[in-house]
Structure formats: C-alpha cells, structure tokens
Design a protein around this motif. Structure first.
Motif, PDB file in Angstrom:
ATOM      1  N   UNK A   5      33.634 -36.075  15.562  1.00 18.26           N
ATOM      2  CA  UNK A   5      34.930 -35.896  14.904  1.00 18.26           C
ATOM      3  C   UNK A   5      36.051 -36.007  15.927  1.00 18.26           C
ATOM      4  N   UNK A   6      37.165 -36.516  15.472  1.00 15.50           N
ATOM      5  CA  UNK A   6      38.368 -36.506  16.301  1.00 15.50           C
ATOM      6  C   UNK A   6      38.902 -35.078  16.325  1.00 15.50           C
ATOM      7  N   UNK A   7      39.805 -34.800  17.260  1.00 20.98           N
ATOM      8  CA  UNK A   7      40.391 -33.460  17.320  1.00 20.98           C
ATOM      9  C   UNK A   7      41.063 -33.065  16.011  1.00 20.98           C
ATOM     10  N   UNK A  10      38.327 -32.243  13.510  1.00 22.89           N
ATOM     11  CA  UNK A  10      37.667 -30.979  13.825  1.00 22.89           C
ATOM     12  C   UNK A  10      38.583 -29.798  13.500  1.00 22.89           C
ATOM     13  N   UNK A  11      39.866 -29.940  13.781  1.00 23.45           N
ATOM     14  CA  UNK A  11      40.838 -28.893  13.470  1.00 23.45           C
ATOM     15  C   UNK A  11      40.774 -28.559  11.982  1.00 23.45           C
ATOM     16  N   UNK A  12      40.708 -29.564  11.135  1.00 21.38           N
ATOM     17  CA  UNK A  12      40.660 -29.351   9.681  1.00 21.38           C
ATOM     18  C   UNK A  12      39.296 -28.846   9.219  1.00 21.38           C
ATOM     19  N   UNK A  13      38.226 -29.334   9.829  1.00 20.52           N
ATOM     20  CA  UNK A  13      36.877 -29.021   9.358  1.00 20.52           C
ATOM     21  C   UNK A  13      36.324 -27.719   9.933  1.00 20.52           C
ATOM     22  N   UNK A  18      37.222 -25.872  17.035  1.00 18.16           N
ATOM     23  CA  UNK A  18      38.351 -26.549  17.663  1.00 18.16           C
ATOM     24  C   UNK A  18      39.023 -25.647  18.702  1.00 18.16           C
ATOM     25  N   UNK A  19      39.217 -24.364  18.379  1.00 18.44           N
ATOM     26  CA  UNK A  19      39.871 -23.457  19.327  1.00 18.44           C
ATOM     27  C   UNK A  19      39.041 -23.288  20.589  1.00 18.44           C
TER      28      UNK A  19
END
Length: 163
Positions: A5-7, A10-13, A18-19
């Motif tokens: 996943x792109x950043x 990943x932020x959304x999923x 992500x953090x």
C-alpha cells in the motif's frame, strides 16, 4: 503477492500501522541529521502517540464489552441487563469503524490481559451490589473469542437466575 500500500492508502486502511511506520521514518530521518527546521524527535513521539491513543481507545471499548458480558452471564439481577446490552452495542459500534488488521492482531494478543481487567471491574461492581456469588463465578481464563465479543447481537448464555 499483493502490492504494498502507498502511505495514503495505509493511512486510510490502517491508521495504527501508518503511525508506527511514520514514527520510525521520522526517527531514521533524525538519525541522518538533515538540516531541517523540524523537531523530529517530538514529531515522531507525537505521531506514535496518535496510534497508541487509537489502540488504547479500542482496548477500553473491548474491556467494557467483556465486563458487561461477564455481568450478563453471571449476575442474577434482571434490571441492569438492558443497559449492559446497550453499552455492549455502543462499544461494538465504536470499535467497528476503527478496527484494522494491525489493531485486530493487537487485540487478540492483549485479550487475556483485557479479560483480567474486565473481570476485576465486573467483580467489583457485582460485589458492590451484594452479588458475592456472581462476583466470584467468572473463570480466571477468558472464555470469549474476539469474534464473539465484536459480533452484533451476540451475548453470552445467562448462567444465573433466568433465561
């Protein structure tokens, strides 16, 4: 093999994952000593804390679900059952929109500890209401699966004083 996943994806999923990744990247960047006008150590800590806050909120909701499941299962009282069910439903809804694969894995690993805390809370509440036998009844080991605890409409079979 699925693509990474792109950043932003990943932020959304999986915000929690992500953090963790972003905090690690900020720490690596700080180790490279770039000439940036950024407080990288504190930024990394704050980003990591955002993920921990999300994880801790889900743990709290799950602990509440377990506590109220224990009360539903073991308390002979009838009056508070509706409020316990409502509390479980509310906590499930809070978790539902926020659970990610990474957090799910964390919850599974932490379930025994969460159960112990919830069992203690249920014990104290039942004791406070004079339900000494019910307070002592729940098993020491967690009898609930994460899937059961998060499934809408699932409640443990009542063992005390009624249906």
């Amino acid at each position: 093999m699925p693509r990474a996943m792109t950043d932003p994806e990943l932020y959304e999923a999986d915000f929690y994952a992500w953090t963790k990744i972003q905090a690690d990247r900020l720490r690596r960047l700080q180790a490279e000593r770039p000439n940036l006008d950024l407080d990288l150590p504190h930024l990394a800590e704050e980003v990591e804390d955002l993920g921990k806050s999300e994880r801790n909120a889900l743990r709290s909701h799950l602990r509440r679900i377990i506590e109220h499941c224990l009360k539903l299962e073991w308390s002979p009282a009838t009056d508070p059952h509706g409020s316990w069910r409502r509390s479980i439903s509310e906590a499930r809804l809070e978790i539902e929109g926020r659970m990610t694969a990474t957090l799910r894995h964390d919850m599974i690993n932490d379930l025994p500890r969460l159960y112990d805390g919830a069992r203690e809370l249920a014990h104290d509440a039942l004791t406070e209401h004079g339900e000494i036998e019910a307070a002592a009844a729940p098993p020491a080991a967690n009898p609930y699966s994460l899937d059961d605890l998060l499934t809408r409409g699932w409640y443990p079979r009542r063992r005390a004083g009624g249906s």
